[in-house]
Design an enzyme around this catalytic site. Structure first.
Site, short mmCIF file in Angstrom:
data_model
loop_
_atom_site.label_atom_id
_atom_site.label_comp_id
_atom_site.label_asym_id
_atom_site.label_seq_id
_atom_site.Cartn_x
_atom_site.Cartn_y
_atom_site.Cartn_z
N ARG A 37 0.83 -1.22 0.00
CA ARG A 37 0.00 0.00 0.00
C ARG A 37 0.86 1.26 0.00
O ARG A 37 0.47 2.28 -0.59
CB ARG A 37 -0.94 -0.01 1.19
CG ARG A 37 -2.07 -0.99 0.97
CD ARG A 37 -3.11 -0.89 2.03
NE ARG A 37 -4.37 -1.43 1.53
CZ ARG A 37 -5.36 -1.83 2.29
NH1 ARG A 37 -5.26 -1.76 3.60
NH2 ARG A 37 -6.46 -2.30 1.75
N LYS A 200 -17.79 -14.22 3.97
CA LYS A 200 -18.93 -13.34 4.26
C LYS A 200 -19.88 -13.19 3.08
O LYS A 200 -19.81 -12.22 2.34
CB LYS A 200 -18.40 -11.96 4.68
CG LYS A 200 -17.65 -11.98 5.98
CD LYS A 200 -17.04 -10.62 6.27
CE LYS A 200 -15.55 -10.69 6.48
NZ LYS A 200 -14.77 -9.67 5.83
N GLY A 377 -13.28 -4.27 -0.15
CA GLY A 377 -14.65 -3.76 -0.07
C GLY A 377 -14.90 -2.64 -1.08
O GLY A 377 -15.96 -2.58 -1.71
P1 AMP Z 1 -13.91 -12.74 3.20
O1 AMP Z 1 -13.41 -11.67 4.12
O2 AMP Z 1 -15.38 -12.85 3.14
O3 AMP Z 1 -13.28 -12.65 1.83
O4 AMP Z 1 -13.44 -14.10 3.84
C1 AMP Z 1 -12.11 -14.49 3.96
C2 AMP Z 1 -12.03 -15.67 4.87
O5 AMP Z 1 -12.81 -16.72 4.33
C3 AMP Z 1 -10.64 -16.26 5.06
O6 AMP Z 1 -10.19 -15.98 6.34
C4 AMP Z 1 -10.85 -17.76 4.85
O7 AMP Z 1 -10.25 -18.55 5.84
C5 AMP Z 1 -12.36 -17.89 4.94
N1 AMP Z 1 -12.83 -19.10 4.25
C6 AMP Z 1 -12.58 -19.49 3.00
N2 AMP Z 1 -13.13 -20.67 2.73
C7 AMP Z 1 -13.76 -21.07 3.87
C8 AMP Z 1 -14.50 -22.22 4.24
N3 AMP Z 1 -14.70 -23.23 3.38
N4 AMP Z 1 -15.00 -22.27 5.50
C9 AMP Z 1 -14.79 -21.26 6.36
N5 AMP Z 1 -14.10 -20.14 6.08
C10 AMP Z 1 -13.57 -20.04 4.85
#
Ligand code: AMP
Length: 395
Positions: A37, A200, A377
């Site tokens: 960054r 999420k 985001g």
């Molecule tokens: P996000 O911030 O929504 O992009 O989520 C990122 C997080 O999703 C990371 O910390 C991953 O460990 C988690 N993640 C990815 N695949 C899975 C899964 N199958 N089950 C639970 N968490 C997950």
């Protein structure tokens, strides 16, 4: 109206207040573990120095919750920036106040000062006129180069620029992000595929719905996939699931069918018994369902193969979110496989979001991507709405 550009302003000897995003990851000892960054802001900072401006940088770092917290000091960023610029970068004691003002008013053209963390004041995140006018006193021109924060209506990104009227411009990083992301919103080269992952689903529903009117194919992996798999009637064991979004997932699947958008869900899944890297694990075909007590950790090898083959026809790909719990080495293979596939495509490849970008960087593949967005985001909201408040205010 387009955003005011940096080149259109007379910057010589002017005090230029620049909102950058130096929200870098730090280790437990406060060392910067990834300075991307800071590096991304260099073109704007170097240009301002060359034009003979007095460069006053401001940023947030971490979540200090409105009070001074040494562990969120921007001091490591001032040091790192000084090394990269090969010049002295002074850290102001605060972002407002007498001592900071004295330091800024003594600046010579070409000097660089970094103000201390904006979020040491709660008024940064809860917009406040008085805080904005105190910051405004420091500069004659305002520049925003913090794309990753442009989706937030914070004092430094939204209130402050409005006080500068036609003396508020976007920096080069902001321009670069807009130039690479706008075609995804307006005229993507087709076929255009989006790959979404991560945990999420709720925060990605907006972009998911917006993408339904743009993409030719949608690949859903990561934890998000299990809400869709369960919505298709397949047992998912203990996998991550947003049960209140099952109907929404069904609606999205239906829309894909109606619009002839090919929806790819994992064909096989690496499942684990327990949420550790030492848990017992194996790969199962999705259609067989997941046994109780097991949870989906990553997309399987067959999925990576199938998706990689399908992605070969892409002209544009946007990717956000890891395909599995990539923090554990054993469950990082899906994310790495997709990163490797995208890096070899003859297509416009755009990645946004901390985890997917980290995976690309870890594999040293970033040079093979068309664009690595600094905003997770912010990139998603830009694709969803086609604009962001922090950019609109610069027009
Ligand atoms: P996000 O911030 O929504 O992009 O989520 C990122 C997080 O999703 C990371 O910390 C991953 O460990 C988690 N993640 C990815 N695949 C899975 C899964 N199958 N089950 C639970 N968490 C997950």
């Amino acid at each position: 109206m387009p955003m005011t550009s940096l080149q259109s302003l007379d910057l010589k000897e002017k005090r230029v207040l620049v909102r950058v995003d130096f929200n870098v990851p730090l280790d437990k000892s406060g060392n910067i573990t990834d300075d991307t960054r800071i590096r991304q802001a260099l073109p704007t900072i170097k240009y301002l120095i060359k034009q003979g401006a007095k460069v006053i940088l401001m940023s947030h770092l971490g979540r200090p919750k409105g009070s001074k917290d040494e562990s969120s000091s921007l001091s490591p960023c001032a040091d790192r920036l000084g090394e990269l610029l090969e010049r002295d970068v002074k850290l102001a004691p605060d972002c407002i106040g007498k001592a900071t003002q004295t330091l800024v008013m003594a600046m010579e053209p070409g000097d660089v000062v970094l103000l201390e963390n904006l979020r040491f004041h709660k008024e940064e995140e809860s917009p406040d006129d008085e805080f904005a006018s105190q910051l405004a006193e420091l500069g004659e021109i305002y520049v925003n180069d913090a794309f990753a924060t442009a989706h937030r209506k914070h004092t430094s990104t939204y209130l402050l620029p409005s006080l500068f009227q036609d003396k508020a411009a976007g920096g080069f990083l902001m321009e670069k992000e807009i130039n690479h992301l706008t075609p995804l919103v307006l005229q993507p080269k087709r076929p255009f595929y989006a790959i979404l992952g991560g945990a999420k689903i709720e925060s990605k529903l907006g972009v998911l719905n917006a993408l339904l009117s743009k993409v030719d194919g949608l690949f859903i992996g990561g934890g998000m996939a299990f809400t869709f798999i369960k919505a298709s009637g397949i047992p998912i064991g203990n996998s991550l699931c947003d049960d209140h979004l099952l109907d929404e997932a069904r609606r999205i699947m239906q829309t894909c069918e109606e619009k002839a958008i090919k929806l790819w869900l994992p064909k096989d899944i690496m499942i684990g018994r327990g949420f550790t890297d030492e848990a017992e694990f194996k790969t199962v075909p999705t259609k067989d369902g997941l046994p109780d007590g097991w949870q989906g950790m990553d997309i399987g090898e067959e999925t990576v193969k199938e998706w990689s083959e399908a992605l070969k026809s892409a002209a544009t790909v946007f990717w956000n979110g890891p395909m599995g719990i990539f923090e554990f080495e054993e469950f990082a293979k899906g994310t790495q496989g997709i990163a490797e596939t995208l890096s070899g495509l003859d297509a416009d490849t755009i990645v946004g979001g901390g985890d997917s970008v980290a995976a690309v960087n870890q594999l040293e593949l970033s040079k093979n991507f068309t664009h690595i967005s600094t905003g997770g985001g912010a990139a998603l909201e830009f694709i969803e709405h086609g604009h962001l408040p922090g950019i609109d205010i610069l027009s």
